[in-house]
Scaffold this active site. Structure first.
Site, mmCIF file in Angstrom:
data_model
loop_
_atom_site.group_PDB
_atom_site.id
_atom_site.type_symbol
_atom_site.label_atom_id
_atom_site.label_comp_id
_atom_site.label_asym_id
_atom_site.label_seq_id
_atom_site.Cartn_x
_atom_site.Cartn_y
_atom_site.Cartn_z
ATOM 1 N N HIS A 125 0.808 -1.193 -0.100
ATOM 2 C CA HIS A 125 0.199 0.156 0.040
ATOM 3 C C HIS A 125 0.771 1.166 0.063
ATOM 4 C CE1 HIS A 125 1.050 0.099 4.139
ATOM 5 N NE2 HIS A 125 0.525 -0.951 4.568
HETATM 6 P P1 TYD Z 1 -1.500 -3.184 7.958
HETATM 7 O O1 TYD Z 1 -1.303 -1.713 7.682
HETATM 8 O O2 TYD Z 1 -2.419 -3.866 7.170
HETATM 9 O O3 TYD Z 1 -0.092 -3.820 8.199
HETATM 10 P P2 TYD Z 1 0.992 -3.906 6.807
HETATM 11 O O4 TYD Z 1 1.222 -2.781 6.604
HETATM 12 O O5 TYD Z 1 2.039 -4.696 7.497
HETATM 13 O O6 TYD Z 1 0.079 -4.703 5.620
HETATM 14 O O7 TYD Z 1 -2.205 -3.036 9.513
HETATM 15 C C1 TYD Z 1 -2.692 -4.550 10.036
HETATM 16 C C2 TYD Z 1 -3.632 -4.107 10.969
HETATM 17 O O8 TYD Z 1 -3.283 -3.193 12.259
HETATM 18 C C3 TYD Z 1 -4.867 -3.179 10.416
HETATM 19 O O9 TYD Z 1 -6.143 -3.801 10.913
HETATM 20 C C4 TYD Z 1 -4.579 -2.013 10.909
HETATM 21 C C5 TYD Z 1 -4.033 -1.972 12.311
HETATM 22 N N1 TYD Z 1 -3.198 -1.044 12.752
HETATM 23 C C6 TYD Z 1 -3.311 -0.155 13.552
HETATM 24 O O10 TYD Z 1 -4.719 -0.220 14.076
HETATM 25 N N2 TYD Z 1 -2.492 0.801 13.799
HETATM 26 C C7 TYD Z 1 -1.463 0.827 13.236
HETATM 27 O O11 TYD Z 1 -0.950 1.894 13.795
HETATM 28 C C8 TYD Z 1 -1.011 -0.012 12.400
HETATM 29 C C9 TYD Z 1 0.075 0.142 11.562
HETATM 30 C C10 TYD Z 1 -2.031 -1.108 12.120
#
Ligand code: TYD
Length: 136
Positions: free
Chosen positions: A52
């Site tokens: 993303h």
């Molecule tokens: P996500 O951004 O999908 O992880 P990655 O970048 O590794 O693919 O985040 C995973 C989950 O964690 C998603 O449900 C959102 C949550 N999250 C938070 O609540 N706060 C945060 O600061 C982050 C980074 C993720």
């Protein structure tokens, strides 16, 4: 916002017979004001994360244990950074597509962020990301 701004920043280390210690400091080694830190761990072999982009959020990424790759792209070109030293950090500016892959067993990715968590800051679709970049 530009891919050319992404770079590995060496943090250095204090090492002696007791082991090593490395440091990050806001506005110094980390080139932004720090709002948040999170870490990614227990990633199953072959799994990818973080496909993303962020519109505003800048990141500083450290492989505090093990290794993994971060691939950053601007919709045209991409650059792959292999992180495998706990005394290095990758500065990833905002506005880039970013993927994380090739996690080694027991690796831990520490991610320091410039913004509070906001779903609205994410672009999850690559075609949408390319349009967003073109529109800037
Ligand atoms: P996500 O951004 O999908 O992880 P990655 O970048 O590794 O693919 O985040 C995973 C989950 O964690 C998603 O449900 C959102 C949550 N999250 C938070 O609540 N706060 C945060 O600061 C982050 C980074 C993720």
């Amino acid at each position: 916002m530009n891919l050319s701004e992404a770079r590995i920043i060496e943090l250095g280390k204090f090492g002696d017979r007791r082991g090593n210690l490395s440091i990050v400091e806001e506005e110094r080694t980390v080139p932004f004001e720090i709002k948040r830190a999170y870490w990614i761990y227990d990633v199953p072999g072959g799994e990818k994360r973080g496909a993303h982009a962020y519109k505003k959020n800048k990141e500083f990424i450290i492989a505090v244990s093990g290794s993994f790759d971060v691939v950053l792209g601007d919709g045209r070109d991409s650059r792959r950074f292999t992180l495998n030293r706990a005394y290095n950090g990758l500065y990833a500016p905002e506005g880039l597509w970013r993927e994380m892959e090739e996690f080694s067993t027991n690796s831990v990715a520490l991610i320091i962020s410039s913004e509070e968590y906001s779903e609205d800051d994410y672009i999850m679709d690559y075609e949408e990301f390319k349009k967003w970049r073109e529109g800037r």
